[in-house]
Design a protein around this motif. Structure first.
Motif, mmCIF file in Angstrom:
data_model
loop_
_atom_site.group_PDB
_atom_site.id
_atom_site.type_symbol
_atom_site.label_atom_id
_atom_site.label_comp_id
_atom_site.label_asym_id
_atom_site.label_seq_id
_atom_site.Cartn_x
_atom_site.Cartn_y
_atom_site.Cartn_z
ATOM 1 N N MET A 1 -17.640 1.706 9.145
ATOM 2 C CA MET A 1 -17.155 0.785 10.144
ATOM 3 C C MET A 1 -18.069 0.861 11.361
ATOM 4 S SD MET A 1 -13.512 0.478 12.072
ATOM 5 C CE MET A 1 -12.600 0.222 10.582
ATOM 6 N N CYS A 2 -18.230 -0.286 12.007
ATOM 7 C CA CYS A 2 -19.140 -0.358 13.146
ATOM 8 C C CYS A 2 -18.600 -1.362 14.152
ATOM 9 C CB CYS A 2 -20.505 -0.788 12.623
ATOM 10 S SG CYS A 2 -21.747 -0.981 13.888
ATOM 11 N N SER A 3 -18.768 -1.068 15.422
ATOM 12 C CA SER A 3 -18.433 -2.040 16.463
ATOM 13 C C SER A 3 -19.547 -2.047 17.498
ATOM 14 C CB SER A 3 -17.092 -1.706 17.119
ATOM 15 O OG SER A 3 -17.181 -0.490 17.817
ATOM 16 N N TRP A 4 -19.767 -3.226 18.050
ATOM 17 C CA TRP A 4 -20.826 -3.400 19.028
ATOM 18 C C TRP A 4 -20.243 -4.185 20.190
ATOM 19 C CZ3 TRP A 4 -26.244 -5.194 17.015
ATOM 20 C CH2 TRP A 4 -27.235 -4.823 17.922
ATOM 21 N N ALA A 5 -20.337 -3.647 21.383
ATOM 22 C CA ALA A 5 -19.771 -4.305 22.562
ATOM 23 C C ALA A 5 -20.883 -4.647 23.552
ATOM 24 C CB ALA A 5 -18.752 -3.399 23.223
ATOM 25 N N TRP A 6 -20.810 -5.843 24.117
ATOM 26 C CA TRP A 6 -21.723 -6.299 25.159
ATOM 27 C C TRP A 6 -20.859 -6.688 26.356
ATOM 28 C CZ3 TRP A 6 -27.024 -6.737 24.151
ATOM 29 C CH2 TRP A 6 -27.393 -6.559 22.824
ATOM 30 N N VAL A 7 -21.148 -6.119 27.513
ATOM 31 C CA VAL A 7 -20.362 -6.406 28.717
ATOM 32 C C VAL A 7 -21.329 -6.727 29.850
ATOM 33 C CG1 VAL A 7 -18.704 -5.465 30.373
ATOM 34 C CG2 VAL A 7 -18.564 -4.801 27.969
#
Length: 74
Positions: free
Chosen positions: A1-7
């Motif tokens: 599982m992988c998550s990528w966040a851009w803020v």
């Protein structure tokens, strides 16, 4: 599982900071063996991608009529 966040976070001087986070979970059997390879491959890809974003942001900021261009004129 992988998550990528851009803020995008506004800065007090009117600029913007890009914060990005990548979280990967190596829970499946066999994926842990590939983790070092993936981590090494991620660095150049990540760097090139962020430099591309920086270049496009700076080009946009120098464009007349952009809010950043107006701030730089003072």
């Amino acid at each position: 599982m992988c998550s990528w966040a851009w803020v995008l976070r506004p800065l007090p001087d009117g600029g913007t900071r890009l914060v990005t986070r990548l979280r990967t979970s190596y829970t499946k059997p066999g994926t842990l063996a590939f983790a070092p390879i993936l981590e090494l491959a991620d660095f150049p890809m990540y760097r090139r991608m962020l430099l591309g974003i920086k270049e496009r942001a700076e080009l946009t900021a120098r464009r007349p009529g952009s809010p950043a261009h107006s701030r730089s004129l003072g």
